[in-house]
Each structure stands twice: as structure tokens, then as C-alpha cells.
Design an enzyme around this catalytic site. Structure first.
Site, PDB file in Angstrom:
ATOM      1  N   ARG A  12      17.011  29.875  18.861  1.00 48.59           N
ATOM      2  CA  ARG A  12      18.157  30.630  18.332  1.00 48.59           C
ATOM      3  C   ARG A  12      17.673  31.914  17.667  1.00 48.59           C
ATOM      4  O   ARG A  12      16.517  32.023  17.256  1.00 48.59           O
ATOM      5  CB  ARG A  12      18.899  29.794  17.288  1.00 48.59           C
ATOM      6  CG  ARG A  12      19.515  28.551  17.888  1.00 48.59           C
ATOM      7  CD  ARG A  12      20.578  27.966  16.988  1.00 48.59           C
ATOM      8  NE  ARG A  12      20.039  27.421  15.761  1.00 48.59           N
ATOM      9  CZ  ARG A  12      20.709  27.406  14.606  1.00 48.59           C
ATOM     10  NH1 ARG A  12      21.926  27.920  14.527  1.00 48.59           N
ATOM     11  NH2 ARG A  12      20.174  26.877  13.532  1.00 48.59           N
ATOM     12  N   ILE A  14      16.290  35.301  16.248  1.00 47.15           N
ATOM     13  CA  ILE A  14      15.073  36.061  16.556  1.00 47.15           C
ATOM     14  C   ILE A  14      14.125  35.200  17.395  1.00 47.15           C
ATOM     15  O   ILE A  14      13.497  35.691  18.337  1.00 47.15           O
ATOM     16  CB  ILE A  14      14.379  36.511  15.241  1.00 47.15           C
ATOM     17  CG1 ILE A  14      15.236  37.559  14.518  1.00 47.15           C
ATOM     18  CG2 ILE A  14      12.986  37.060  15.516  1.00 47.15           C
ATOM     19  CD1 ILE A  14      14.712  37.946  13.132  1.00 47.15           C
ATOM     20  N   THR A  86      17.625  29.947   4.866  1.00 44.18           N
ATOM     21  CA  THR A  86      18.003  30.536   3.576  1.00 44.18           C
ATOM     22  C   THR A  86      18.838  29.519   2.796  1.00 44.18           C
ATOM     23  O   THR A  86      19.578  28.719   3.389  1.00 44.18           O
ATOM     24  CB  THR A  86      18.863  31.810   3.753  1.00 44.18           C
ATOM     25  OG1 THR A  86      19.965  31.514   4.611  1.00 44.18           O
ATOM     26  CG2 THR A  86      18.058  32.963   4.319  1.00 44.18           C
ATOM     27  N   GLN A 144      17.599  35.471  -3.880  1.00 43.56           N
ATOM     28  CA  GLN A 144      16.616  34.896  -2.943  1.00 43.56           C
ATOM     29  C   GLN A 144      15.241  34.707  -3.607  1.00 43.56           C
ATOM     30  O   GLN A 144      14.212  35.029  -3.003  1.00 43.56           O
ATOM     31  CB  GLN A 144      16.457  35.787  -1.719  1.00 43.56           C
ATOM     32  CG  GLN A 144      17.613  35.693  -0.738  1.00 43.56           C
ATOM     33  CD  GLN A 144      17.231  36.197   0.645  1.00 43.56           C
ATOM     34  OE1 GLN A 144      16.625  37.250   0.782  1.00 43.56           O
ATOM     35  NE2 GLN A 144      17.585  35.447   1.673  1.00 43.56           N
ATOM     36  N   TYR A 147      13.432  32.367  -1.166  1.00 42.51           N
ATOM     37  CA  TYR A 147      13.118  32.981   0.141  1.00 42.51           C
ATOM     38  C   TYR A 147      12.088  34.098  -0.033  1.00 42.51           C
ATOM     39  O   TYR A 147      11.125  34.195   0.734  1.00 42.51           O
ATOM     40  CB  TYR A 147      14.416  33.516   0.736  1.00 42.51           C
ATOM     41  CG  TYR A 147      14.351  34.028   2.149  1.00 42.51           C
ATOM     42  CD1 TYR A 147      14.538  33.167   3.245  1.00 42.51           C
ATOM     43  CD2 TYR A 147      14.142  35.379   2.415  1.00 42.51           C
ATOM     44  CE1 TYR A 147      14.510  33.646   4.540  1.00 42.51           C
ATOM     45  CE2 TYR A 147      14.121  35.865   3.716  1.00 42.51           C
ATOM     46  CZ  TYR A 147      14.304  35.000   4.773  1.00 42.51           C
ATOM     47  OH  TYR A 147      14.289  35.483   6.066  1.00 42.51           O
ATOM     48  N   PRO A 177      10.712  41.598   9.562  1.00 43.36           N
ATOM     49  CA  PRO A 177      11.989  42.142  10.026  1.00 43.36           C
ATOM     50  C   PRO A 177      12.846  42.539   8.820  1.00 43.36           C
ATOM     51  O   PRO A 177      12.804  41.899   7.768  1.00 43.36           O
ATOM     52  CB  PRO A 177      12.643  40.977  10.772  1.00 43.36           C
ATOM     53  CG  PRO A 177      11.558  39.969  10.990  1.00 43.36           C
ATOM     54  CD  PRO A 177      10.596  40.160   9.861  1.00 43.36           C
ATOM     55  N   GLY A 178      13.628  43.563   9.009  1.00 44.99           N
ATOM     56  CA  GLY A 178      14.676  43.862   8.042  1.00 44.99           C
ATOM     57  C   GLY A 178      15.889  43.010   8.371  1.00 44.99           C
ATOM     58  O   GLY A 178      15.763  41.870   8.829  1.00 44.99           O
ATOM     59  N   TYR A 179      17.063  43.562   8.148  1.00 41.08           N
ATOM     60  CA  TYR A 179      18.298  42.808   8.419  1.00 41.08           C
ATOM     61  C   TYR A 179      18.623  42.940   9.912  1.00 41.08           C
ATOM     62  O   TYR A 179      18.930  44.018  10.403  1.00 41.08           O
ATOM     63  CB  TYR A 179      19.432  43.323   7.535  1.00 41.08           C
ATOM     64  CG  TYR A 179      19.313  42.779   6.116  1.00 41.08           C
ATOM     65  CD1 TYR A 179      20.125  41.741   5.676  1.00 41.08           C
ATOM     66  CD2 TYR A 179      18.354  43.276   5.243  1.00 41.08           C
ATOM     67  CE1 TYR A 179      20.007  41.224   4.388  1.00 41.08           C
ATOM     68  CE2 TYR A 179      18.228  42.773   3.949  1.00 41.08           C
ATOM     69  CZ  TYR A 179      19.054  41.748   3.540  1.00 41.08           C
ATOM     70  OH  TYR A 179      18.935  41.229   2.273  1.00 41.08           O
TER      71      TYR A 179
HETATM   72  N1  CAA Z   1      22.156  43.280  -7.233  1.00 40.92           N
HETATM   73  C1  CAA Z   1      22.721  43.130  -8.454  1.00 40.92           C
HETATM   74  N2  CAA Z   1      23.763  42.314  -8.677  1.00 40.92           N
HETATM   75  C2  CAA Z   1      24.250  41.624  -7.630  1.00 40.92           C
HETATM   76  C3  CAA Z   1      23.720  41.750  -6.345  1.00 40.92           C
HETATM   77  C4  CAA Z   1      22.642  42.624  -6.158  1.00 40.92           C
HETATM   78  N3  CAA Z   1      22.057  42.790  -4.959  1.00 40.92           N
HETATM   79  N4  CAA Z   1      24.403  40.945  -5.522  1.00 40.92           N
HETATM   80  C5  CAA Z   1      25.344  40.327  -6.263  1.00 40.92           C
HETATM   81  N5  CAA Z   1      25.257  40.770  -7.541  1.00 40.92           N
HETATM   82  C6  CAA Z   1      26.071  40.392  -8.679  1.00 40.92           C
HETATM   83  C7  CAA Z   1      27.557  40.361  -8.312  1.00 40.92           C
HETATM   84  O1  CAA Z   1      28.123  41.647  -8.470  1.00 40.92           O
HETATM   85  C8  CAA Z   1      28.091  39.375  -9.319  1.00 40.92           C
HETATM   86  O2  CAA Z   1      28.201  40.007 -10.574  1.00 40.92           O
HETATM   87  P1  CAA Z   1      29.435  39.689 -11.550  1.00 40.92           P
HETATM   88  O3  CAA Z   1      29.343  38.231 -11.890  1.00 40.92           O
HETATM   89  O4  CAA Z   1      29.215  40.564 -12.740  1.00 40.92           O
HETATM   90  O5  CAA Z   1      30.663  40.018 -10.768  1.00 40.92           O
HETATM   91  C9  CAA Z   1      26.942  38.377  -9.383  1.00 40.92           C
HETATM   92  O6  CAA Z   1      25.772  39.071  -9.033  1.00 40.92           O
HETATM   93  C10 CAA Z   1      27.079  37.288  -8.320  1.00 40.92           C
HETATM   94  O7  CAA Z   1      27.881  36.370  -8.830  1.00 40.92           O
HETATM   95  P2  CAA Z   1      28.587  35.324  -7.863  1.00 40.92           P
HETATM   96  O8  CAA Z   1      29.161  34.266  -8.737  1.00 40.92           O
HETATM   97  O9  CAA Z   1      29.481  36.032  -6.894  1.00 40.92           O
HETATM   98  O10 CAA Z   1      27.353  34.757  -7.059  1.00 40.92           O
HETATM   99  P3  CAA Z   1      27.396  33.597  -6.027  1.00 40.92           P
HETATM  100  O11 CAA Z   1      26.831  32.390  -6.678  1.00 40.92           O
HETATM  101  O12 CAA Z   1      28.729  33.482  -5.379  1.00 40.92           O
HETATM  102  O13 CAA Z   1      26.324  34.143  -4.977  1.00 40.92           O
HETATM  103  C11 CAA Z   1      25.431  35.626  -3.340  1.00 40.92           C
HETATM  104  C12 CAA Z   1      26.666  35.174  -4.092  1.00 40.92           C
HETATM  105  C13 CAA Z   1      24.637  34.425  -2.818  1.00 40.92           C
HETATM  106  C14 CAA Z   1      24.565  36.409  -4.288  1.00 40.92           C
HETATM  107  C15 CAA Z   1      25.973  36.486  -2.201  1.00 40.92           C
HETATM  108  O14 CAA Z   1      26.412  37.697  -2.745  1.00 40.92           O
HETATM  109  C16 CAA Z   1      24.949  36.795  -1.134  1.00 40.92           C
HETATM  110  O15 CAA Z   1      24.808  36.044  -0.190  1.00 40.92           O
HETATM  111  N6  CAA Z   1      24.241  37.909  -1.261  1.00 40.92           N
HETATM  112  C17 CAA Z   1      23.304  38.366  -0.225  1.00 40.92           C
HETATM  113  C18 CAA Z   1      21.930  37.860  -0.461  1.00 40.92           C
HETATM  114  C19 CAA Z   1      21.114  38.336   0.700  1.00 40.92           C
HETATM  115  O16 CAA Z   1      20.947  39.530   0.942  1.00 40.92           O
HETATM  116  N7  CAA Z   1      20.553  37.399   1.445  1.00 40.92           N
HETATM  117  C20 CAA Z   1      19.823  37.746   2.619  1.00 40.92           C
HETATM  118  C21 CAA Z   1      20.214  36.806   3.724  1.00 40.92           C
HETATM  119  S1  CAA Z   1      19.611  37.330   5.317  1.00 40.92           S
HETATM  120  C22 CAA Z   1      17.996  37.006   5.270  1.00 40.92           C
HETATM  121  O17 CAA Z   1      17.447  36.472   4.347  1.00 40.92           O
HETATM  122  C23 CAA Z   1      17.205  37.427   6.466  1.00 40.92           C
HETATM  123  C24 CAA Z   1      16.158  38.381   6.107  1.00 40.92           C
HETATM  124  O18 CAA Z   1      14.973  38.032   6.138  1.00 40.92           O
HETATM  125  C25 CAA Z   1      16.507  39.786   5.785  1.00 40.92           C
END
Ligand code: CAA
Length: 240
Positions: A12, A14, A86, A144, A147, A177-179
Site C-alpha cells: 500500500r 509508498i 502514525t 508526533q 513518530y 519523504p515529505g508529505y
Molecule cells: N503548531 C502549533 N499548534 C498546533 C499545531 C501546530 N502544528 N497543530 C495543532 N495545534 C494546536 C491547535 O490549534 C489546538 O490549539 P487550541 O486548543 O488552542 O485550539 C491544539 O493544538 C490541538 O488541540 P486539539 O484538541 O484539536 O488536538 P487533538 O487532540 O484533536 O489533535 C491533531 C489534533 C492530532 C494535532 C491534528 O491536528 C493532526 O492530525 N495534526 C497533524 C499532525 C501531522 O502533521 N501528522 C502527520 C501525519 S502524515 C505523516 O506522518 C507522514 C509523514 O511522514 C510526513
């Protein structure tokens, strides 16, 4: 006889692109998967690539699974440690299980898979180990800690092992890799994903084929002098 390549998480995302690209280059390919039998069957039907089911976080399962691959296809010359999961959560909400699951799969998995093939590569004086790390192992990522720690660990593992393999014809490299447009990235909430894409100078998510091509190069004879390297493919989002 063609070289044998083993790709973890190879049915699946990548991993599937890596498996099929290696097959197109003439390698004999084995792809592992952890759980999704239907996807694996469909993948074999579509590509003719053999699939094998085991959990890379389980060392004994890796030893017996690799033995099965080697009996059926031949000794592993190229190992691509791609399997990864993740379990994102801000640290204050992260459970111990979320931490351990990610470390066991994404970091222990690289040890568990590489250790059983290492002595064979040393004896034959040839090997290619390609570890799929991540941009988030280089720069860190909110939600993360698990991760990012595992993926940064994969880079350290790569650099240390490269020094041990260099004199015996084995290269060990990492790709970050990036996103990339995979199910894993599509699982990120849309609004958050849009914000991420806005930070990518290329203005788009990467394609799985763009990572597969990096693997093809690192696996090739042309890349024999490249070891311990970290190849980033992230559309300019982070320059390490
Ligand atoms: N920087 C600063 N603050 C951030 C932030 C960031 N990057 N992302 C979220 N926040 C803040 C939000 O604004 C929120 O603040 P408030 O409470 O003041 O509103 C808080 O952090 C998050 O609170 P939540 O209760 O909404 O958090 P949650 O428990 O629901 O979690 C999350 C949400 C998991 C963080 C979700 O936003 C998410 O999935 N984020 C993306 C994380 C990401 O980029 N993962 C990569 C996956 S892909 C991968 O990993 C492949 C690869 O190799 C690239």
C-alpha cells in the site's frame, strides 16, 4: 538471476509504489504487510508480486518470515524498511500505547528486519538497505513526538550501520519523504492538511512514484559509493 528485494509495508501507499518500481527494474520482489489481507490479495493479482504477512515489530516473526521469503525467492539483497504507522496526539494526550506502538513498528521494525538479513549480505559482500524515514524525523512535528522520535532514530540507525557495512559492500541509506499523497497523509484533517500544503514551496503533495524513484537509485549499482546518506524528497518544505 535477478536480485531479491524485500519491501516492508509493500502493498500500500509508498511501499506499493516501491515494490512495483523495483519489479519494473527487474528485481524479484517480496512485499510484506501487517493486516489488510484483501489489499494484499488484490495487490498480488494486479502486480504478480508475492506478499507475506507478518508484524515488523515482532522480531521472531521477522526471522521466520524472512526465512520463508528466502526459501521461496532467494536471499535478500535489497531491504527497504518502509512499514510505518502514525498515532498522532499532542504529548499531553498521548498514551503510552500510542508511544510504544509507533516506536516498535517504525524504529524497532528497522532493527528486526535488518538484523536477520545482515550476516547474509556481509557473507555475499553485497547489500542495499534503504530506510524510509520522514521529514518529521528531521524537523519534528506537532502531535508526533512518537513518530518524530522513531523517524529520527531511523536516521541515526542508518548512519551507524552504514559505517559497518561500507567495507563489505553494503550501503545503508535513508530517504526522508515529505508529505506524500497517501492514505496516511489523507487521514490528517483537511484544514490541517491545507495548512501543510501551503508551507510546501512546490505547492503540492508529493507522489508515491517520486519516492519510489529515490529507492531505485539507491538500490542500483550506480549508488555504490553513497552510504549513510539522507535523501530528502519534500518539495522544498524543509532543507536539512
Ligand atoms: N503548531 C502549533 N499548534 C498546533 C499545531 C501546530 N502544528 N497543530 C495543532 N495545534 C494546536 C491547535 O490549534 C489546538 O490549539 P487550541 O486548543 O488552542 O485550539 C491544539 O493544538 C490541538 O488541540 P486539539 O484538541 O484539536 O488536538 P487533538 O487532540 O484533536 O489533535 C491533531 C489534533 C492530532 C494535532 C491534528 O491536528 C493532526 O492530525 N495534526 C497533524 C499532525 C501531522 O502533521 N501528522 C502527520 C501525519 S502524515 C505523516 O506522518 C507522514 C509523514 O511522514 C510526513
Amino acid at each position: 538471476m535477478s536480485r531479491v528485494a524485500l519491501v516492508t509495508g509493500g502493498t500500500r501507499g509508498i511501499g506499493a509504489a516501491i515494490s512495483t518500481a523495483l519489479k519494473s527494474e527487474g528485481y524479484t520482489v517480496a512485499a510484506t504487510y501487517a493486516g489488510n489481507d484483501d489489499k494484499a490479495v488484490a495487490f498480488t493479482t494486479e502486480t504478480g508480486i508475492k506478499t507475506f504477512k507478518w508484524d515488523v515489530s515482532d522480531y521472531d516473526a521477522c526471522v521466520s518470515g524472512i526465512a520463508k521469503v528466502e526459501t521461496e525467492l532467494g536471499q535478500v539483497d535489497i531491504l527497504v524498511n518502509n512499514a510505518g504507522i502514525t498515532r498522532d496526539a499532542p504529548f499531553h494526550k498521548m498514551t503510552r500505547d500510542q508511544w510504544c506502538d509507533v516506536i516498535r513498528t517504525n524504529l524497532d521494525g528497522a532493527f528486526n528486519m535488518t538484523h536477520p538479513v545482515w550476516n547474509g549480505m556481509r557473507d555475499r559482500k553485497f547489500g542495499r538497505v534503504v530506510n524510509i524515514s520522514s521529514i518529521n524525523g528531521q524537523k519534528g512535528q506537532f502531535a508526533q513526538t512518537n513518530y518524530s522520535a522513531a523517524k529520527a532514530g531511523d536516521i541515526g540507525f542508518t548512519k551507524a550501520l552504514a559505517q559497518e557495512g561500507a567495507r563489505v559492500g553494503i550501503t545503508v541509506n535513508a530517504i526522508c519523504p515529505g508529505y506524500i499523497a497517501t492514505e496516511m497523509v489523507m487521514a490528517v484533517p483537511e484544514k490541517v492538511r491545507d495548512n501543510i500544503v501551503a508551507q510546501i514551496p512546490a505547492g503540492r503533495l508529493g507522489e508515491v512514484s517520486e519516492i519510489a524513484r529515490c529507492v531505485i537509485f539507491l538500490a542500483s549499482d550506480d549508488a555504490g559509493y553513497i552510504t549513510g546518506a539522507t535523501l530528502t524528497a519534500n518539495g522544498g518544505q524543509y532543507m536539512a
